[in-house]
Design a protein around this motif. Structure first.
Motif, short mmCIF file in Angstrom:
data_model
loop_
_atom_site.label_atom_id
_atom_site.label_comp_id
_atom_site.label_asym_id
_atom_site.label_seq_id
_atom_site.Cartn_x
_atom_site.Cartn_y
_atom_site.Cartn_z
N GLU A 133 -65.24 75.77 43.25
CA GLU A 133 -64.85 75.00 42.07
C GLU A 133 -63.54 75.51 41.46
O GLU A 133 -62.78 74.74 40.86
N GLY A 134 -63.27 76.78 41.62
CA GLY A 134 -62.06 77.34 41.03
C GLY A 134 -60.82 77.22 41.88
O GLY A 134 -59.78 77.78 41.55
N ASN A 135 -60.93 76.51 42.99
CA ASN A 135 -59.76 76.31 43.86
C ASN A 135 -59.50 74.81 43.98
O ASN A 135 -60.29 74.08 44.57
N LEU A 136 -58.39 74.38 43.41
CA LEU A 136 -58.10 72.95 43.38
C LEU A 136 -57.27 72.52 44.59
O LEU A 136 -56.41 73.27 45.07
N CYS A 137 -57.55 71.32 45.05
CA CYS A 137 -56.80 70.70 46.14
C CYS A 137 -56.62 69.24 45.76
O CYS A 137 -57.54 68.62 45.22
N ARG A 138 -55.44 68.69 45.98
CA ARG A 138 -55.22 67.29 45.62
C ARG A 138 -55.23 66.38 46.84
O ARG A 138 -55.28 65.16 46.68
N CYS A 139 -55.13 66.95 48.04
CA CYS A 139 -54.97 66.10 49.23
C CYS A 139 -56.27 65.73 49.91
O CYS A 139 -56.47 64.58 50.31
N THR A 140 -57.14 66.69 50.12
CA THR A 140 -58.25 66.50 51.06
C THR A 140 -59.49 65.86 50.45
O THR A 140 -60.41 65.51 51.19
N GLY A 141 -59.54 65.76 49.14
CA GLY A 141 -60.78 65.29 48.51
C GLY A 141 -61.92 66.26 48.73
O GLY A 141 -63.08 65.94 48.48
N TYR A 142 -61.59 67.45 49.24
CA TYR A 142 -62.51 68.57 49.47
C TYR A 142 -63.48 68.36 50.64
O TYR A 142 -64.08 69.31 51.13
N HIS A 143 -63.64 67.11 51.08
CA HIS A 143 -64.62 66.80 52.12
C HIS A 143 -64.47 67.74 53.32
O HIS A 143 -65.42 68.42 53.72
N ASN A 144 -63.26 67.78 53.88
CA ASN A 144 -63.05 68.57 55.10
C ASN A 144 -62.92 70.07 54.82
O ASN A 144 -63.10 70.88 55.73
N ILE A 145 -62.63 70.43 53.59
CA ILE A 145 -62.66 71.86 53.24
C ILE A 145 -64.12 72.33 53.28
O ILE A 145 -64.44 73.37 53.87
N VAL A 146 -64.99 71.53 52.70
CA VAL A 146 -66.42 71.87 52.71
C VAL A 146 -66.93 71.93 54.15
O VAL A 146 -67.64 72.86 54.53
N GLN A 147 -66.52 70.94 54.96
CA GLN A 147 -66.94 70.94 56.37
C GLN A 147 -66.44 72.21 57.09
O GLN A 147 -67.14 72.79 57.90
N SER A 148 -65.22 72.61 56.78
CA SER A 148 -64.64 73.80 57.42
C SER A 148 -65.47 75.04 57.10
O SER A 148 -65.78 75.85 57.98
N VAL A 149 -65.80 75.18 55.83
CA VAL A 149 -66.53 76.38 55.40
C VAL A 149 -67.94 76.39 55.99
O VAL A 149 -68.42 77.43 56.46
N LEU A 150 -68.58 75.23 56.00
CA LEU A 150 -69.92 75.15 56.59
C LEU A 150 -69.87 75.45 58.09
O LEU A 150 -70.74 76.15 58.62
N ALA A 151 -68.84 74.93 58.76
CA ALA A 151 -68.70 75.18 60.21
C ALA A 151 -68.49 76.67 60.47
O ALA A 151 -69.06 77.24 61.41
N TYR A 152 -67.67 77.29 59.64
CA TYR A 152 -67.44 78.73 59.79
C TYR A 152 -68.74 79.52 59.59
O TYR A 152 -69.07 80.42 60.38
N ALA A 153 -69.48 79.15 58.54
CA ALA A 153 -70.71 79.88 58.23
C ALA A 153 -71.73 79.72 59.36
O ALA A 153 -72.42 80.68 59.73
#
Lengths: 156, 765
Positions: A133-153
């Motif tokens: 929540e404390g890291n803002l992004c304006r491009c990705t809508g966070y969808h693929n950031i969340v997917q990236s982190v889940l894939a890594y985990a």
């Protein structure tokens, strides 16, 4: 000009030292003194997280810390993650899952994400969303950031 | 299948750089030799919204440590210059006689460090004769206090000047059984690219080099030459990596233009980078319309007449905002519907607020929001499901150009199909059943379902773009493009296009953009134009390059050109059936060395815009006790024609949906009655985070356009256009049974709570 103070900080495994103004922020030290410009500045209220680095292994917003407070400590930036030509698994996960677009929030996002999964090794989607929540992004809508982190985990 | 890489999910080749060393943004140019010894620029900004400048005292600043120079409009001799759409409105790049919004630049400090400049800026004393601030756009339209006295009004442009009929009389709705009217607010939001604005300049031997965080380097080049009379050959604009734009970095700002003038006077390179708090008041804002909608039809669900009046808040300057309503919102006001009578009048109005600029969708999200809200209000009034009302009024599927009543020529469309696909994927019927259950049970947390169907215009105003492909003697290739990515992934996408035709592997192709010395002509990246114009240009250039290379190979192999084939696997030309005797791309480049190399450049033209369309379903939960809204699910079916790389397509949709959700639920730029901004940093402005937006389910649909050889339409803005009204509609839908018919954006807890309680008490119903 105020009095200059000497700091010595280990950054990405390298010993660094410089004379700085006491008001110098850690992010300014990294960018201006060491030319480590991957760590970005996206705001002036500690809201955006673009400047997130690791201080002794924990994610911190490097605009919230004075360089003098990091004196004698260990700092890791996104430049220090890869092992030679091999990207850190979190970096690889961001690439595989299109977790970045313009790239500006990315270094801070990756550092925050690594710290998050260290704290919560098997996060749910909700955990990731709240954790970033404390890291803002304006491009990705966070969808693929969340997917990236889940894939890594999952891939650890 | 085998063969073409097009249409495949290809990960981005530009990513490793961003992930390891970081991008090279304007603020990261420490090793640029031309900028060695650069001084830092800090702008002093107005702290009042509206006032006459009596004096600007810079004496203390001038004497401070590290300060090299202080400039004002007077010291730079800046003239007032007229606005494009209204020549009576004039201003200078630094405020001269008057300030018109908080944040307007007044003076520039040049100092040896950024901190020294900021310290000095604090000491500049401006004496104002403060004037009443005109903040609300509706009040501004009527006010006798005028921002630009010479205009004689705050209304700087009226679409009736375009010759459109008035049609505001009640007879417009003759024959309608039901007429619903509402005034809705499409609020002002902040674009918030993660990288704020920045620029650096250096004059070298009478030639200007300007680095700029921009979406359009060639446009900036033109602006610089036009404004200051520079010889085009003496100006080079370079867009390094750009950390997002969203429309707000298309045009050049005064702060950026003035750098070259100050640098010339001082004989030193200069760097300027705004802070986020400056950016929130000085980078243009988006949207900012008040819309009066009226919709009429019969109780069987047919809509017969639709009227829209738009008050576009331009902020404190006339430029691009004045264009948005008449030339972007008005043409798209009909949306996807077949309506007998339709009219849209727009008024562009100045206020004492930050100037408004294009923002992801730029006038089209506003058009879509208006008609989609109208459809919902009409559906609610006649007690029909919003999907059914839409289905009854959609333009029938068409594969040939369709002329709208608003003068647009839609290329291809199948709106009902996108609506059907998205409602199936979102399990619309099940959602309605769940909603009915919660309503019957009187649950505290109610479910809301919002639907939108949209069509938008992409590549509008553009006529094409340039592309050049150069094959090097080592067999690698360089692709030069007039588009300018800032997150869209052109490095990967354009490499795919070039590789697909030439067989040169993607990792041996370099994409070059955003440097006017290397790409003198180009349209930049905005308005979802890049793939259909710039990408198509790369495709056509590659096709033609292969033809040229085939001819060359025929000559070298002493064969008939018609017998020569390109083996894309090996990147070599040979006579069909005889692969062992061949000429590789490297061979051909070497052969052409004395004739300027193997290079092909084109200026690709298109006949006009394309009109992507789609449908969204948003699901929200509303806590009826606290007013808190959670956006819990979102499904889209966006048809952008033939898809080049679904990875990039999805990324564009995700980002747009988040910005749409942000506008519907969270974000709003606010001012107090005196015109003081109250959301001027990222602590006060509710920029959406990962915790507030759901994952997005994307349903495929591809209806190719015939407007370009790729069949591609734009995708960059679809998410924000479709999502904003869908999410707003979902909030209203959740409260419909409580007697609430409309909640303005953003649907904050307070606003939702008040709507529920107003409906409960019967006030205003």
């Amino acid at each position: 000009m105020s009095q200059m103070i000497k700091v010595a900080i280990t950054v990405n495994g390298q010993h660094t030292t410089a004379m700085v103004e006491p008001r110098t922020l850690l992010v300014q030290y990294l960018r201006d003194n060491l030319n480590l410009t991957a760590t970005n500045v996206g705001c002036d209220t500690s809201s955006c997280g673009a400047c997130t680095v690791h201080l002794n292994g924990e994610a911190v917003k490097s605009c919230t810390i004075l360089a003098v407070q990091a004196d004698g400590e260990n700092v890791t930036t996104v430049e220090g993650l890869a092992n030679g030509n091999e990207m850190h698994p979190m970096q690889q996960a961001f690439m595989a899952n299109h977790g970045l677009q313009c790239g500006y929030c990315t270094p801070g996002m990756v550092m925050a994400a690594i710290s998050l999964v260290k704290d919560i090794p098997n996060p749910t989607e909700e955990d990731v969303r709240i954790g970033l929540e404390g890291n803002l992004c304006r491009c990705t809508g966070y969808h693929n950031i969340v997917q990236s982190v889940l894939a890594y985990a999952e891939g650890k | 299948m085998g063969g073409s890489i097009l249409g495949n999910r290809v990960v981005r080749k530009e990513d490793p750089k961003f992930l390891t060393t970081g991008g090279k943004y304007v603020d990261d140019l420490f090793d640029e030799p031309l900028l060695a010894g650069a001084l830092h620029v800090t702008y002093v900004r107005s702290t009042v919204a509206h006032g006459q400048i009596i004096s600007i005292d810079t004496s203390t600043a001038k004497d401070m440590d590290g300060v090299v120079a202080v400039f004002t409009a007077e010291s730079l001799g800046l003239e007032l210059m007229p606005a494009g759409l209204n020549k009576s409105a004039k201003r200078a790049f630094l405020a001269r006689d008057k300030v018109r919004y908080v944040g307007e630049p007044l003076a520039a400090i040049v100092a040896t460090s950024r901190t020294a400049g900021e310290d000095a800026a604090e000491t500049v004393v401006v004496d104002y004769n403060v004037l009443p601030a005109v903040v609300d756009v509706r009040e501004a339209a009527e006010s006798t206090v005028h921002l630009f006295e010479e205009v004689g009004s705050n209304i700087v442009f009226d679409s009736m000047n375009l010759g459109a009929p008035d049609n505001s009389g009640p007879e417009f709705f003759d024959g309608c059984e039901v007429v619903v009217r509402e005034t809705i607010v499409n609020q002002r939001v902040a674009p918030c690219p993660m990288e704020v604005r920045g620029s650096a300049v250096a004059w070298v031997d009478g030639r200007l080099h300007q680095w700029l965080s921009t979406q359009h380097a060639q446009g900036a080049h033109s602006s610089l030459c036009r404004t200051f009379g520079y010889e085009p050959a003496n100006v080079r604009v370079i867009a390094p990596d750009v950390g997002g734009g969203f429309g707000a970095k298309i045009g050049l700002y005064g702060e950026e233009l003035l750098l070259s003038v100050m640098s010339q006077q001082l004989g030193r390179p200069l760097i300027w980078r705004e802070s986020r708090s400056e950016s929130m008041v000085a980078l243009g804002h988006g949207r900012a319309q008040v819309q009066e909608i009226a919709i009429g039809g019969s109780r069987d669900g047919r809509v017969h007449a639709y009227q829209l009046k738009v008050l576009q808040d331009c902020g404190g300057w006339v430029d691009s905002a004045a264009f948005l309503a008449p030339f972007m919102t008005r043409p798209m006001s009909q949306g996807v519907y077949d309506i007998d009578r339709i009219e849209c009048r727009t008024l562009s109005i100045v206020t004492n607020t930050t100037p408004v600029v294009p923002y992801r969708g730029a006038g089209r999200p506003e058009a879509t929001a208006a008609i989609e809200r109208a459809m919902d209000l009409f559906a609610a009034e006649i007690g029909m499901d919003p999907v059914d009302v839409r289905s009854k009024n959609l333009i029938q599927p068409f594969n040939e150009p369709y002329q709208t009543k608003m003068g647009q020529t839609y290329d291809v469309g199948n709106y009902i199909e996108s609506l059907n696909r998205v409602t199936v994927a979102a399990k619309y019927s099940e959602l309605r059943a769940e909603q009915a259950k919660r309503r019957a049970a009187g649950d505290t947390v109610q479910l809301g379902i919002g639907v939108s169907v949209y069509v938008e215009i992409t590549g509008g105003g553009g006529t094409g773009d340039t592309a050049k492909i150069e094959v090097l003697e080592n067999g690698r290739a360089k692709v030069y493009t007039g588009t300018s990515p800032h997150g869209q992934g052109h490095d990967t996408a354009w490499s795919m296009l070039a590789s697909d035709q030439t067989g040169i592997p993607m990792d041996r192709i370099e994409v070059i953009h955003g440097d006017t010395d290397l790409v003198p002509k180009g349209g930049g990246t905005f308005g979802s134009r890049s793939l259909q114009q710039g990408g198509a240009a790369v495709h056509v250039a590659a096709v033609e390059l292969v033809d040229i290379a085939r001819g060359l190979a025929a000559t070298l192999l002493e064969a008939n050109e018609d017998d020569i084939v390109l083996d894309k696997e090996n990147g070599a030309f040979h006579v069909a059936g005889s692969p062992s005797v061949n000429k590789t791309w490297a061979d051909l480049a070497v052969a052409k060395k004395s004739e300027g190399g193997l290079v092909h450049a084109i200026d690709f033209r298109v006949d006009g815009a394309t009109f992507p369309f789609g449908a969204h379903v948003a699901v929200v939960e509303v806590d009826t006790e606290t007013g808190k809204v959670r956006h819990i699910a979102h499904t889209t079916c966006d048809d952008a024609g033939t898809v080049l790389n679904p990875l990039l397509r999805d990324g564009q949709i995700h980002g747009g949906v988040a910005q749409g959700s942000a506008q519907a639920l969270l974000e709003e730029v606010l001012y107090d009655p005196d015109g003081n901004p109250t959301t001027s940093n990222l602590a006060d402005y509710a920029m959406i985070s990962a915790a507030e937006v759901p994952s997005v389910t994307i349903v495929m649909m591809e209806t190719p356009t015939f407007m370009n050889p790729l069949g591609a339409k734009g995708i960059g803005e679809s998410g924000s256009i479709g999502a904003t009204p869908a999410v707003q509609s979902a909030v209203c839908d959740a409260l419909l049974h409580l007697g609430v018919r409309h909640v303005d954006m953003p649907a904050t807890p307070e606003r939702v709570w008040r709507a529920i309680h107003t409906a409960k008490s019967g006030v205003g119903q």
